[in-house]
Enzyme design. Sequence first.
Site, PDB file in Angstrom:
ATOM      1  N   ASP A 195    -114.091   7.851  42.309  1.00  0.00           N
ATOM      2  CA  ASP A 195    -113.792   6.641  41.548  1.00  0.00           C
ATOM      3  C   ASP A 195    -114.471   6.709  40.180  1.00  0.00           C
ATOM      4  O   ASP A 195    -115.497   7.375  40.006  1.00  0.00           O
ATOM      5  CB  ASP A 195    -114.299   5.403  42.286  1.00  0.00           C
ATOM      6  CG  ASP A 195    -113.562   5.157  43.588  1.00  0.00           C
ATOM      7  OD1 ASP A 195    -112.442   5.667  43.741  1.00  0.00           O
ATOM      8  OD2 ASP A 195    -114.127   4.466  44.461  1.00  0.00           O
ATOM      9  N   LYS A 196    -113.932   5.991  39.231  1.00  0.00           N
ATOM     10  CA  LYS A 196    -114.474   5.977  37.871  1.00  0.00           C
ATOM     11  C   LYS A 196    -115.987   5.746  37.868  1.00  0.00           C
ATOM     12  O   LYS A 196    -116.731   6.444  37.177  1.00  0.00           O
ATOM     13  CB  LYS A 196    -113.774   4.889  37.052  1.00  0.00           C
ATOM     14  CG  LYS A 196    -114.385   4.675  35.668  1.00  0.00           C
ATOM     15  CD  LYS A 196    -113.733   3.504  34.957  1.00  0.00           C
ATOM     16  CE  LYS A 196    -114.404   3.222  33.624  1.00  0.00           C
ATOM     17  NZ  LYS A 196    -113.817   2.055  32.927  1.00  0.00           N
TER      18      LYS A 196
END
Length: 347
Positions: A175-176
């Site tokens: 995830d970012k």
Amino acid sequence: MKQSQTILSAQSSAHILDEVSALPDEQIDLIDGPEVEWRELEIPTAMHGERLDRALAILLPEFSRSFSQQLLSEGCVSCLAPTPRVMGKASVKVRMGERYHVALRPTPQSQAFKPENIPLDVVYEDDDLRILNKPAGLVVHPAPGNWSGTLLNGLLALDPQAVMLPRAGIVHRLDKDTSGLMVVARTRRCMDALVEMIAAREVHREYLAVAYRKWNGNSNRDVVAAIGRDYRNRLRMAVVDLERLPGKEAHTTFDALDSQEEACLVQCTLHTGRTHQIRVHMAHIGHPLVGDSLYAGPMTMGIERQALHAFRLSFEHPITGQALSFEAPLPDDMTQLLARLELRQRL
């Protein structure tokens, strides 16, 4: 760009621009430019009464209907008769014989896969693969809202041959706002092998997470619970009952390393790789991650992202068979969080 002789006029671009000059100046400024390709379309009798977005999708067969809607929303479609006017509504009904001019200019999507000079922390590399330590905040792959500045763009600049690989060799994602280790392929042979290894659960990934509340129950806990899209909030994933809702089986092992009244430090081992898997499973057992605004709410305890770090990655090299194992230390924001919460990393 391929052109269909059945829908394109034989008129020159200069002639088209002469006619478009009747449009408002601000509209010409919006759509004109060196990378614009102009198309002229005429509505045939068989399409009389169709929606404009559907007509465009049919007359521009190499593009989707959603792309036609995007052109309309960006003011790139004009009708020249009976009076020149910019078309913005997708639902407008077309009439036979109407002529439309369409400006096809590069979209963010079409420009996403370009090299960008993005600093990347390379932990290991050989002719077949790289191990990267991704910082929090770096998006892995271009997507709506992040068409540039991604790990993929950095890989294309770091390794020009990556353009020949699907997704520039990216075989799994973080995830970012999750930091830590990732493996990226440099050859197609290695990429295909890594994909098979991940599917066979032969690539071992371990994470460190800081979660809210004192740890409950046994220090070691296996969670086997299917994950699917949250029907109440499409931005979230959720544990689902597969007899009622779509989803996929997911399995995570949790080991509590330390625990205080406010929070706990947990080692997480993935056995499957579902979207947001650790975040969803931790929230499901009553320990959402500190800083995870999507699954835990606005409380942060001083960290501006979910407190999750992929600290260990191990597998057999898909080409040489060599046993590889890597560890990445906690980034500063998580180290400082542990200090504030008086949690100790015991590995």
